[in-house]
Design an enzyme around this catalytic site. Structure first.
Site, short mmCIF file in Angstrom:
data_model
loop_
_atom_site.label_atom_id
_atom_site.label_comp_id
_atom_site.label_asym_id
_atom_site.label_seq_id
_atom_site.Cartn_x
_atom_site.Cartn_y
_atom_site.Cartn_z
N SER A 139 0.87 -1.19 0.00
CA SER A 139 0.00 0.00 0.00
C SER A 139 0.90 1.23 0.00
O SER A 139 2.08 1.13 0.36
CB SER A 139 -0.86 -0.01 1.27
OG SER A 139 -1.50 1.24 1.46
N TYR A 152 -2.33 -1.32 10.36
CA TYR A 152 -2.27 -1.41 8.89
C TYR A 152 -0.93 -0.90 8.37
O TYR A 152 -0.27 -1.54 7.55
CB TYR A 152 -3.43 -0.61 8.29
CG TYR A 152 -3.62 -0.76 6.81
CD1 TYR A 152 -4.37 -1.82 6.29
CD2 TYR A 152 -3.07 0.15 5.91
CE1 TYR A 152 -4.56 -1.96 4.92
CE2 TYR A 152 -3.26 0.02 4.55
CZ TYR A 152 -4.00 -1.03 4.05
OH TYR A 152 -4.19 -1.17 2.69
P1 NAD Z 1 -11.49 -6.05 -0.42
O1 NAD Z 1 -12.11 -6.03 0.94
O2 NAD Z 1 -12.35 -5.91 -1.62
O3 NAD Z 1 -10.58 -7.34 -0.61
C1 NAD Z 1 -9.93 -7.98 0.45
C2 NAD Z 1 -9.91 -9.44 0.14
O4 NAD Z 1 -9.30 -10.13 1.22
C3 NAD Z 1 -11.33 -9.99 -0.02
O5 NAD Z 1 -11.34 -10.94 -1.06
C4 NAD Z 1 -11.57 -10.65 1.33
O6 NAD Z 1 -12.51 -11.70 1.24
C5 NAD Z 1 -10.17 -11.16 1.62
N1 NAD Z 1 -9.96 -11.50 3.02
C6 NAD Z 1 -10.22 -10.76 4.12
N2 NAD Z 1 -9.93 -11.46 5.23
C7 NAD Z 1 -9.48 -12.67 4.82
C8 NAD Z 1 -9.05 -13.84 5.48
N3 NAD Z 1 -9.03 -13.92 6.82
N4 NAD Z 1 -8.69 -14.90 4.72
C9 NAD Z 1 -8.72 -14.86 3.38
N5 NAD Z 1 -9.13 -13.77 2.69
C10 NAD Z 1 -9.50 -12.70 3.40
O7 NAD Z 1 -10.39 -4.89 -0.39
P2 NAD Z 1 -9.35 -4.43 -1.50
O8 NAD Z 1 -9.45 -2.97 -1.50
O9 NAD Z 1 -9.51 -5.18 -2.76
O10 NAD Z 1 -7.95 -4.83 -0.79
C11 NAD Z 1 -7.09 -5.83 -1.29
C12 NAD Z 1 -5.67 -5.53 -0.82
O11 NAD Z 1 -5.25 -4.29 -1.37
C13 NAD Z 1 -5.53 -5.42 0.70
O12 NAD Z 1 -4.31 -6.02 1.11
C14 NAD Z 1 -5.49 -3.91 0.92
O13 NAD Z 1 -4.79 -3.58 2.07
C15 NAD Z 1 -4.76 -3.47 -0.33
N6 NAD Z 1 -4.96 -2.05 -0.66
C16 NAD Z 1 -6.21 -1.58 -0.97
C17 NAD Z 1 -6.36 -0.22 -1.29
C18 NAD Z 1 -7.71 0.38 -1.67
O14 NAD Z 1 -7.82 1.61 -1.76
N7 NAD Z 1 -8.75 -0.39 -1.92
C19 NAD Z 1 -5.25 0.61 -1.28
C20 NAD Z 1 -4.00 0.08 -0.95
C21 NAD Z 1 -3.87 -1.26 -0.65
#
Ligand code: NAD
Length: 257
Positions: A139, A152
């Site tokens: 991130s 985080y």
């Molecule tokens: P999201 O909530 O759509 O996706 C998260 C995924 O992780 C989902 O598929 C969820 O089911 C899964 N998950 C959660 N807990 C879990 C567990 N215990 N076991 C297995 N799977 C699990 O969110 P996203 O925005 O797609 O985030 C995905 C990644 O990207 C994360 O690591 C997040 O930190 C990172 N990220 C997101 C953003 C953003 O703005 N959306 C920015 C920077 C980084």
């Protein structure tokens, strides 16, 4: 660029960024293994849809990334892992002195320790295959901090450190390990916050996005899951064979500030 014959395992890929990355890897020809902790018909249907759309093998394997044994079990059950994308992640926001211990432990387990466990399980398979790619979804918070996100930010900085260490341990092999550092990405999770924020600040959708959500993102645009998928496919390409132990910011200029 073709990843035909390669198997990619993407943790946390039944929605958002993970699903977007899985789709782009499948578009590039990889067989994909989707994952989350649920085991619903719609989870398996996502894999079936990718298989039909991109003519690849696709499976969904339920495994809880907060549990180290389950992380290692996911890789074992996948049977092959040429491309490992550590994407599963959760968030909790609170001042550090009020931060719930359970939330701290869950974030460190899912956002950081899972990548350690899956990497440890996948490396022997990559070594046996003579090729491997590890892409950790960190991130902008892997490179910089924000208040109230102690767990985080700590976990994502940890992911960047793990990335560098694994890259050094595999440097003389045809295996690379890199991290992608997204800024704000319009995933269903973020989309769901827009109506509440519109009501809270009495703002239009556009103002909520530009003035509240993207306040720190100089482009004032969200990154997309397709762009993150494209970045992942790039790390899997021959052009990226000498790129290892680094971070790729996909953040509209956030970390340039
Ligand atoms: P999201 O909530 O759509 O996706 C998260 C995924 O992780 C989902 O598929 C969820 O089911 C899964 N998950 C959660 N807990 C879990 C567990 N215990 N076991 C297995 N799977 C699990 O969110 P996203 O925005 O797609 O985030 C995905 C990644 O990207 C994360 O690591 C997040 O930190 C990172 N990220 C997101 C953003 C953003 O703005 N959306 C920015 C920077 C980084």
């Amino acid at each position: 660029m073709t990843l035909k014959g390669k198997t990619a395992v993407i943790t946390g890929s039944n929605s958002g960024i993970g699903l977007g990355i899985a789709r782009e890897l499948a578009r590039a020809g990889a067989d994909v293994v989707l994952n989350s902790f649920t085991d619903r018909a719609e989870d398996h249907a996502l894999a079936a849809q990718i298989a039909a759309e991109f003519d690849v093998a696709a499976r969904y394997i339920a495994a809880d990334m907060s549990d180290g044994d389950a992380c290692r079990g996911l890789i074992a059950q996948a049977g092959a892992c040429d491309v490992l994308v550590n994407n599963a992640g959760i968030q909790h926001v609170a001042p550090v002195d009020e931060f719930p211990v359970d939330s701290w432990n869950a974030i460190i387990a899912i956002n950081l320790s899972s990548a350690f466990h899956t990497t440890a399980a996948a490396l022997p398979m990559m070594r046996a295959a003579g090729w491997g790619r590890i892409v950790n979804i960190a991130s902008a918070h892997g490179l910089t901090a924000s208040p109230f996100k102690s767990a985080y930010v700590a976990a994502k900085h940890g992911v960047v450190g793990l990335t560098k260490t694994v890259a050094l341990e595999t440097a003389e092999e045809a295996i690379t390990c890199n991290a992608i550092c997204p800024g704000y990405v319009l995933t269903p999770l973020v989309e769901a916050q827009i109506p509440d924020t519109m009501a809270k600040y009495n703002m239009s959708r556009e103002d909520v996005i530009k003035k509240v959500m993207l306040e720190r993102q100089p482009s004032r645009e969200f990154a997309t899951v397709e762009q993150l998928g494209g970045s992942t496919v790039f790390f899997c390409s021959d052009a990226a064979a000498q790129i290892t132990g680094t971070t790729l910011s996909v953040d509209g200029g956030w970390t340039a500030l």
